[in-house]
Design an enzyme around this catalytic site. Structure first.
Site, mmCIF file in Angstrom:
data_model
loop_
_atom_site.group_PDB
_atom_site.id
_atom_site.type_symbol
_atom_site.label_atom_id
_atom_site.label_comp_id
_atom_site.label_asym_id
_atom_site.label_seq_id
_atom_site.Cartn_x
_atom_site.Cartn_y
_atom_site.Cartn_z
ATOM 1 N N HIS A 19 0.802 -1.237 0.000
ATOM 2 C CA HIS A 19 0.000 0.000 0.000
ATOM 3 C C HIS A 19 0.834 1.286 0.000
ATOM 4 C CE1 HIS A 19 -3.349 -2.610 1.216
ATOM 5 N NE2 HIS A 19 -2.585 -3.075 2.183
HETATM 6 C C1 BDR Z 1 -2.892 0.562 5.529
HETATM 7 O O1 BDR Z 1 -3.040 0.030 6.841
HETATM 8 C C2 BDR Z 1 -1.803 -0.355 7.368
HETATM 9 O O2 BDR Z 1 -1.904 -1.589 7.966
HETATM 10 C C3 BDR Z 1 -0.813 -0.298 6.243
HETATM 11 O O3 BDR Z 1 0.455 0.110 6.710
HETATM 12 C C4 BDR Z 1 -1.409 0.703 5.290
HETATM 13 O O4 BDR Z 1 -1.010 2.021 5.624
HETATM 14 C C5 BDR Z 1 -3.618 -0.340 4.555
HETATM 15 O O5 BDR Z 1 -4.981 -0.412 4.866
#
Ligand code: BDR
Ligand code: CA
Length: 314
Positions: free
Chosen positions: A244
């Protein structure tokens, strides 16, 4: 040649946050990292600020300024994600404690002072976690909002809906009141939602490309993504995990790899089942004014090629 963009990375590392920070620190021709501000999110604040320093040391950038910020959401109890990131937030390979210092200034004060000090519209905020630090800064110093060049954030979803609840993405869900403040702020916002990050999967060949670099950074990125992907592979049956947060930094370097629409995005702060949902008017069915560029697609090969090229420098 264009001058590097000045950025502040606001983060809750997190393996994918870690890769995002490495990408930024490996790209001085594109960005100058003025500071890294840690927030509570994937794991509590004492761990996120420590993890941020571990990552800077791994990048060989011990002079990066790391600040600790808010340890809890504006109005709610902290929800964490150890089930994804492990107990430390950076589970996977063994890691030594960092020796570089944590700055004594609070992250929110750093954000406010930096935006007031630097020329107006010359600093980009890159939130990779819950929006608590950014919203607190905007509440405390409303004058800084119009000085922000852009906010490029990872959070939310529309077509993919939720990952932490059926309706909500983790970063927005953890602090929906903070997200609401940011989305209503009138600052220019670019959103990297799950709809796009779920196209950027850590397939085996992509992970092996990091390992094959033969560097400490390459080995760590491979080991982190190996660990991180077990959760999403089991959950979605996908070929790998979405990476992400690095999409935020990649967007600053290669916006041409992404496409989206400038639309209205509202944050659900009251729903019984939909708390933290990003209600994105993708189809333009309301007359609510657009407030965010909502990214929908990524050239996944281009994104991973960029990551590999930059991480190999470390
Ligand atoms: C987001 O949530 C976190 O767990 C990850 O680092 C990312 O920023 C994804 O939903
Ligand atoms: Ca994150």
């Amino acid at each position: 040649m264009t001058t590097p963009r000045k950025i502040i990375i606001d983060t809750d590392p997190g393996q994918d946050d870690a890769v995002a920070i490495l990408l930024a620190l490996a790209s001085p021709e594109d960005m100058e990292v003025l500071g890294i501000t840690a927030v509570a999110g994937n794991v509590p604040l004492p761990l996120t600020q420590k993890n941020a320093r571990i990552i800077c040391e791994l990048a060989g950038k011990r002079d990066t300024k790391v600040f600790a910020g808010c340890d809890a959401p504006l109005k709610r109890k902290l929800v964490t994600a150890e089930h994804v990131h492990g107990k430390t937030g950076l589970d996977g390979p063994p890691m030594a404690d960092p020796t570089m210092p944590l700055q004594s200034q609070h992250a929110v004060d750093f954000i406010i002072h930096t935006l007031r000090r630097e020329p107006a519209k010359s600093v980009t905020l890159c939130p990779l976690g819950p929006l608590t630090n950014i919203a607190t800064a905007f509440q405390r110093a409303p004058d800084i909002v119009e000085r922000v060049q852009e906010i490029v954030l990872m959070g939310g979803a529309y077509f993919e809906v939720g990952n932490i609840t059926p309706a909500a993405e983790f970063n927005i869900y953890v602090d929906p009141e903070a997200a609401e403040i940011v989305f209503k702020s009138d600052a220019p916002i670019v959103v990297m939602p799950l709809d796009m990050t779920h196209q950027a999967l850590t397939t085996k060949p992509r992970i092996e490309a990091f390992r094959a670099m033969g560097t400490e950074a390459g080995r760590m990125v491979a080991a982190w993504t190996d660990f991180f992907e077990r959760f999403d592979v089991a959950k979605y049956g996908s070929e790998g995990a979405p990476l992400h947060d690095p999409t935020v930094i990649a967007y600053l370097i290669r916006p041409d790899l992404f496409s989206g629409r400038y639309i209205n995005v509202e944050i659900e702060t009251k729903g019984e089942f939909t708390l933290g949902m990003t209600v994105a008017d993708w189809w333009g069915v309301t007359d609510r004014a657009p407030n965010a560029m909502f990214i929908r697609t990524v050239d996944a090969n281009g994104f991973f090629d960029l990551l590999a090229e930059r991480i190999a420098r470390l």
